[in-house]
Motif scaffolding. Structure first.
Motif, short mmCIF file in Angstrom:
data_model
loop_
_atom_site.label_atom_id
_atom_site.label_comp_id
_atom_site.label_asym_id
_atom_site.label_seq_id
_atom_site.Cartn_x
_atom_site.Cartn_y
_atom_site.Cartn_z
N THR A 19 0.81 -1.20 0.00
CA THR A 19 0.00 0.00 0.00
C THR A 19 0.84 1.25 0.00
O THR A 19 0.30 2.34 -0.02
CB THR A 19 -0.95 0.03 1.21
N GLY A 20 2.16 1.11 0.04
CA GLY A 20 3.02 2.25 -0.13
C GLY A 20 2.77 3.35 0.86
O GLY A 20 2.80 3.15 2.05
N LEU A 21 2.49 4.55 0.37
CA LEU A 21 2.29 5.71 1.21
C LEU A 21 0.92 5.59 1.86
O LEU A 21 -0.10 5.90 1.27
CB LEU A 21 2.39 6.99 0.38
N LEU A 22 0.89 5.17 3.12
CA LEU A 22 -0.36 4.79 3.76
C LEU A 22 -1.20 6.02 4.06
O LEU A 22 -0.72 7.05 4.48
CB LEU A 22 -0.06 4.05 5.06
N THR A 23 -2.50 5.86 3.91
CA THR A 23 -3.41 6.96 4.21
C THR A 23 -4.40 6.59 5.29
O THR A 23 -5.26 7.39 5.64
CB THR A 23 -4.19 7.37 2.95
N THR A 24 -4.34 5.39 5.83
CA THR A 24 -5.17 5.01 6.96
C THR A 24 -4.30 4.33 7.97
O THR A 24 -3.21 3.87 7.69
CB THR A 24 -6.28 4.03 6.54
N CYS A 25 -4.77 4.23 9.19
CA CYS A 25 -4.01 3.62 10.26
C CYS A 25 -4.25 2.12 10.24
O CYS A 25 -5.35 1.66 10.04
CB CYS A 25 -4.43 4.18 11.61
N ALA A 26 -3.20 1.36 10.49
CA ALA A 26 -3.28 -0.08 10.50
C ALA A 26 -2.22 -0.61 11.43
O ALA A 26 -1.27 0.09 11.76
CB ALA A 26 -3.05 -0.63 9.08
N PRO A 27 -2.34 -1.86 11.90
CA PRO A 27 -1.34 -2.42 12.78
C PRO A 27 0.03 -2.43 12.11
O PRO A 27 0.15 -2.71 10.93
CB PRO A 27 -1.84 -3.85 13.04
N GLY A 135 6.25 -0.53 -1.48
CA GLY A 135 5.89 0.83 -1.10
C GLY A 135 6.44 1.21 0.25
O GLY A 135 7.12 0.43 0.93
N THR A 136 6.16 2.44 0.67
CA THR A 136 6.73 2.99 1.90
C THR A 136 6.27 2.21 3.12
O THR A 136 5.07 2.07 3.36
CB THR A 136 6.33 4.46 2.06
N SER A 219 4.46 2.49 -5.79
CA SER A 219 4.61 3.72 -5.01
C SER A 219 6.10 4.05 -4.88
O SER A 219 6.75 4.37 -5.87
CB SER A 219 3.91 3.56 -3.66
N GLN A 220 6.69 4.00 -3.67
CA GLN A 220 8.13 4.16 -3.54
C GLN A 220 8.86 3.18 -4.46
O GLN A 220 9.86 3.54 -5.09
CB GLN A 220 8.57 3.93 -2.10
N GLN A 305 9.57 3.94 14.90
CA GLN A 305 8.31 3.29 14.54
C GLN A 305 8.29 3.12 13.02
O GLN A 305 9.22 3.51 12.31
CB GLN A 305 7.12 4.12 15.01
N CYS A 306 7.20 2.53 12.53
CA CYS A 306 7.03 2.38 11.08
C CYS A 306 6.19 3.54 10.54
O CYS A 306 5.80 4.44 11.27
CB CYS A 306 6.39 1.03 10.77
N ALA A 307 5.91 3.50 9.25
CA ALA A 307 5.24 4.63 8.60
C ALA A 307 3.90 4.95 9.22
O ALA A 307 3.53 6.12 9.35
CB ALA A 307 5.07 4.32 7.11
N VAL A 308 3.18 3.93 9.65
CA VAL A 308 1.86 4.16 10.25
C VAL A 308 1.97 5.04 11.49
O VAL A 308 1.21 5.98 11.67
CB VAL A 308 1.19 2.82 10.59
#
Length: 423
Positions: A19-27, A135-136, A219-220, A305-308
């Protein structure tokens, strides 16, 4: 331009590799039972279990899991591999291989190789190989796709390509999952890691992969695939690279960062990651000089942390609250971002670009411009757009077109839909 209907299934945004550049929060991704510990100062070791180092002879002894015990190696040289659990009909390995960093130094990179199972004979010259850029996911080592548990939980959406007979090499990129910092969004280093992953997969005898390669990224990873295509002839002439495919590519980095900063509530997170990437690639870039207290806090989040987690922490922040000077208009950052777009559009093999019209992360207007730039560099480029796809669903809805294009590249047929040739 080809258009497809949106699949009702889609892809979950929680699969950060896809999902690359995430736009929602996920574990955040779960690290493996024995994750590595990144050294905090020179002289520290870097322990990494679960990648086959236990079986490698280093310094006349067997069984060390310390990467600092390993001698330098040639780009793409396979250091070790360890088979991991995989679905029926598939075999998979974690791997460590050599690549080259921003100063052409030797770097150890982690990744995955996924291949068809079974004892059927491989084609003459070996199985065809797809080298994939994800992706990111972030810059902390725990965010590396190969660290996920179960081992293939982050690449499930691309397994149909393996089931069709291809070998898949998945790089974690330089500094993500291995020693050193990750120069995120620095196109040349991503491209090298992608090409060297293909070389390493070829050396993994059990995968039976040849040297015929198609590069693909999301994405990335789309930036990585395009950059790798431009590098292939000079950096990896031993590979036969037949094409480079980019899905929702973060290729025009300055334009994408500018739009994300202006339109997304967490958009400054991507600007910060890009600035961190430049600083990781060039020690003369002093990011701390333009960070506010908020910027230093978010930098600590990015590193731990990670991208999320970074996206959550960046909600409501802006370049004005994170930086004392806008890196999108301040040197050396602005020029550094522009260099990544120039690197991604160097001439290379035939290219495929796949883009969703509803994407609000990498916008269609930006990708239209990317395609124009690729055409100006010489093409050929096949461009597919999808009316109802966004950044999270584009992989699923475009997979059939991608697979057909990859099949055609390996078959040697001329790309039928070169948009550069249209009046």
């Amino acid at each position: 331009m080809a258009r497809s209907r949106l699949s009702p299934r889609g892809l979950a945004l929680s699969l950060v590799i896809l999902t690359g550049l995430l736009t929602t929060c996920a574990p955040e991704p779960t690290p493996p039972p024995a994750p590595a510990t990144t050294p905090q100062a020179p002289g520290f070791g870097y322990q990494l279990a679960g990648y086959g180092l236990e079986d490698v002879m280093t310094g006349g002894r067997r069984g060390s899991t310390d990467l600092t015990d390993l001698p330098p190696g040639a780009p793409g040289e396979l250091v070790s591999s360890a088979e991991v659990s995989a679905p029926h009909g598939v075999r998979a390995w974690r791997m460590i291989y050599h690549s080259r960093g921003p100063r052409n130094e030797d770097r150890l990179v982690t990744g995955l190789v996924v291949a068809p199972a079974g004892s059927s004979a491989a084609p003459a010259g070996g199985r065809r190989l797809i080298s994939f850029g994800h992706g990111t996911t972030g810059i902390n080592d725990s965010c590396a796709p190969s660290r996920a548990e179960p081992p293939l939980s982050t690449v499930g959406g691309v397994l149909p390509l393996v089931q069709a007979g291809y070998v898949l090499a998945v790089t974690d990129y330089i500094g993500l999952g291995g020693p050193g910092e990750h120069p995120i969004y620095v196109a040349e280093q991503e491209g090298r890691a992608l090409l060297d992953a293909a070389r390493a997969a070829h050396s993994l005898q059990a995968a039976r992969a040849g040297r015929d390669v198609v590069l693909w990224g999301y994405s990335q990873g789309g930036q990585a695939a395009l950059a790798a295509g431009g590098l292939a002839a000079s950096y990896a002439p031993d590979l036969r690279v037949h094409g480079a495919a980019a899905t929702a590519p973060l290729a025009d980095l300055p334009t994408s960062l500018r739009l994300l900063d202006r339109t997304a509530p967490d958009g400054v997170a991507y600007v910060l990651l890009a600035a961190l990437g430049l600083a990781a690639a060039d020690p003369t870039v002093d990011l701390n000089a333009i960070l506010t207290a908020t910027g230093r806090r978010l930098t600590a989040v990015a590193r731990n942390q990670c991208a999320v987690g970074l996206l959550k922490a960046s909600q409501g922040e802006s370049t004005a609250s994170v930086f004392t000077a806008d890196p999108l208009t301040t040197e050396p950052f602005a020029g550094g971002f522009a260099r990544q777009w120039r690197q991604a559009r160097l001439p290379g093999p035939p290219e495929l670009v796949l883009q969703g019209d509803l994407d609000t992360v990498v916008r269609r207007s930006t990708t239209d411009g990317v395609v124009s730039g690729l055409c100006a560099a010489g093409g050929p480029v096949e461009y597919h757009r999808y009316w109802l796809a966004d950044h999270g669903t584009i992989l699923d809805v475009s997979l059939a077109d991608l697979t057909g294009w990859i099949n055609a590249r390996f078959a040697g047929t001329k790309p039928p839909g070169d948009i550069c040739a249209r009046p």
